[in-house]
Write a protein that holds these residues in place. Structure first.
Motif, short mmCIF file in Angstrom:
data_model
loop_
_atom_site.label_atom_id
_atom_site.label_comp_id
_atom_site.label_asym_id
_atom_site.label_seq_id
_atom_site.Cartn_x
_atom_site.Cartn_y
_atom_site.Cartn_z
N TYR A 204 0.83 -1.20 0.00
CA TYR A 204 0.00 0.00 0.00
C TYR A 204 0.86 1.25 0.00
CZ TYR A 204 1.00 0.44 5.01
OH TYR A 204 1.63 0.58 6.23
N SER A 205 0.26 2.35 -0.43
CA SER A 205 0.92 3.65 -0.39
C SER A 205 0.13 4.56 0.53
CB SER A 205 0.99 4.27 -1.79
OG SER A 205 1.47 5.61 -1.72
N PRO A 206 0.76 5.08 1.58
CA PRO A 206 0.06 6.01 2.48
C PRO A 206 0.00 7.44 1.92
CG PRO A 206 2.29 5.68 3.25
CD PRO A 206 2.13 4.79 2.05
N THR A 207 0.62 7.67 0.76
CA THR A 207 0.73 9.03 0.25
C THR A 207 -0.01 9.28 -1.06
OG1 THR A 207 2.80 8.43 -0.86
CG2 THR A 207 2.97 9.41 1.35
N HIS A 208 -0.21 8.25 -1.88
CA HIS A 208 -0.78 8.44 -3.20
C HIS A 208 -1.82 7.36 -3.50
CE1 HIS A 208 2.87 10.85 -3.47
NE2 HIS A 208 2.32 11.48 -4.49
N ALA A 209 -2.77 7.73 -4.37
CA ALA A 209 -3.80 6.79 -4.82
C ALA A 209 -3.22 5.94 -5.95
CB ALA A 209 -5.04 7.54 -5.27
N VAL A 210 -2.74 4.77 -5.62
CA VAL A 210 -2.07 3.92 -6.59
C VAL A 210 -3.00 2.78 -7.03
CG1 VAL A 210 0.21 4.44 -5.66
CG2 VAL A 210 -1.06 2.47 -4.77
N GLU A 211 -2.67 2.22 -8.18
CA GLU A 211 -3.35 1.01 -8.65
C GLU A 211 -2.43 -0.17 -8.41
OE1 GLU A 211 -5.06 -1.00 -12.79
OE2 GLU A 211 -4.58 1.15 -12.70
N ILE A 212 -2.94 -1.20 -7.77
CA ILE A 212 -2.13 -2.35 -7.38
C ILE A 212 -2.72 -3.61 -8.00
CG2 ILE A 212 -1.27 -3.75 -5.46
CD1 ILE A 212 -1.48 -1.27 -3.70
N LYS A 213 -1.86 -4.39 -8.64
CA LYS A 213 -2.26 -5.69 -9.18
C LYS A 213 -1.42 -6.77 -8.53
CE LYS A 213 -3.78 -3.88 -13.66
NZ LYS A 213 -3.64 -3.96 -15.14
N ARG A 214 -2.08 -7.85 -8.12
CA ARG A 214 -1.40 -8.95 -7.43
C ARG A 214 -1.58 -10.24 -8.22
NH1 ARG A 214 -0.79 -8.20 -1.81
NH2 ARG A 214 0.21 -10.23 -1.97
N ARG A 218 3.60 -13.62 -4.38
CA ARG A 218 4.98 -13.14 -4.28
C ARG A 218 5.31 -12.00 -5.25
NH1 ARG A 218 5.33 -18.55 -2.89
NH2 ARG A 218 6.53 -18.96 -0.97
N HIS A 219 4.31 -11.52 -5.97
CA HIS A 219 4.53 -10.46 -6.95
C HIS A 219 3.41 -9.42 -6.88
CE1 HIS A 219 6.88 -13.83 -8.58
NE2 HIS A 219 7.66 -12.92 -9.13
N ALA A 220 3.79 -8.19 -7.20
CA ALA A 220 2.80 -7.10 -7.26
C ALA A 220 3.30 -6.04 -8.23
CB ALA A 220 2.57 -6.49 -5.88
N THR A 221 2.37 -5.36 -8.87
CA THR A 221 2.68 -4.24 -9.75
C THR A 221 1.92 -3.02 -9.26
OG1 THR A 221 3.02 -5.70 -11.66
CG2 THR A 221 2.65 -3.37 -12.11
N VAL A 222 2.64 -1.92 -9.06
CA VAL A 222 2.06 -0.70 -8.52
C VAL A 222 2.26 0.42 -9.53
CG1 VAL A 222 2.08 0.96 -6.61
CG2 VAL A 222 2.60 -1.47 -6.18
N THR A 223 1.19 1.13 -9.89
CA THR A 223 1.29 2.22 -10.85
C THR A 223 0.61 3.47 -10.29
OG1 THR A 223 -0.74 1.46 -11.97
CG2 THR A 223 1.37 0.73 -12.87
N TYR A 224 1.18 4.61 -10.69
CA TYR A 224 0.62 5.91 -10.33
C TYR A 224 0.86 6.86 -11.49
CZ TYR A 224 0.25 10.56 -8.25
OH TYR A 224 -0.07 11.86 -8.01
N SER A 225 -0.20 7.53 -11.97
CA SER A 225 -0.08 8.46 -13.08
C SER A 225 -0.91 9.70 -12.79
CB SER A 225 -0.56 7.82 -14.39
OG SER A 225 0.24 6.72 -14.76
#
Length: 238
Positions: A204-214, A218-225
């Motif tokens: 998780y990100s406490p600072t930005h609204a990110v999109e997370i895919k799991r 053991r893997h995750a992809t986090v994006t912010y635009s």
């Protein structure tokens, strides 16, 4: 509470021509917004057009690639250097400055040289906030010109050991340093891939609204635009 890892991954352009007393740019934000005449740009000033961050986080090791584009929005040619603070717990393994398709290497300054340079920039620009970036050193490019209206792109790559406490890994990227721009940043894109030998229980990100895919445990992809904004807080991922 974890102490965030310092990863000063954005740099600034510093005007080195002694005849040009140019302060580091800051955007003018008017609230509430209302129609106003567009001011004439000063002789020397620039904006950050685009910031693209690609990071791969394997357990505690982060490998980060950054591409940052600057545009001379003034009416005079700027003679500048690009300076990039080196985080104390990170190791930059490559830095490349692209000018008209050519690569220009940078010089690594130690902590004492970096502090002297920072202090000289602060005296010239009257912006003590720069001292917040102090780490164990700094990369500094040779002087290069930026004609009016021209774009220059800095590309760099570095590795970093992130802080970890009680199983929680802390990754920080200081987006707020993009305040050194005369306009809102046209595009900010951040993409992180997270890999772990153990199960990732939470991302998780406490600072930005990110999109997370799991895709798996053991893997995750986090994006912010975001587009046409001035980042006012650093990007943090836990």
């Amino acid at each position: 509470i974890l102490v965030p890892a310092l990863a000063s991954a954005q740099g600034v352009l510093v005007v080195v021509n002694p005849d040009q007393a140019v302060r580091l740019p800051r955007p003018t934000i008017i609230w509430p917004p209302h129609p106003t005449p567009r001011p004439v740009p000063p002789p020397g000033i620039y904006k950050i057009k685009q910031l693209d961050v690609q990071a791969r986080l394997v357990d505690q090791v982060a490998q980060v690639r950054v591409s940052q584009s600057f545009v001379n929005t003034g009416s005079q040619q700027l003679e500048v250097s690009f300076v990039f603070p080196l985080p104390y717990d990170g190791a930059i393994d490559q830095m490349t400055l692209m000018i008209d398709g050519k690569e220009h290497p940078a010089k690594l300054l130690n902590a004492d040289e970096a502090r002297r340079l920072y202090e000289s920039i602060v005296r010239k620009n009257k912006d003590p906030a720069l001292l917040e970036w102090m780490g164990t050193g700094m990369f500094k490019t040779s002087v290069f010109p930026v004609p009016p209206g021209a774009t220059r792109t800095v590309s760099l790559r570095y590795s970093q050991i992130c802080r970890k406490q009680e199983g929680l890994t802390d990754f920080l990227f200081p987006l707020s340093t993009a305040k050194y721009t005369s306009h809102a940043v046209e595009a900010v894109d951040v993409r992180l891939t997270v890999e772990s030998q153990d199960e990732i229980k939470n991302v998780y990100s406490p600072t930005h609204a990110v999109e997370i895919k799991r895709p798996d445990e053991r893997h995750a992809t986090v994006t912010y635009s975001v587009k046409n904004e001035v980042p006012n807080s650093d990007f943090r991922l836990l």
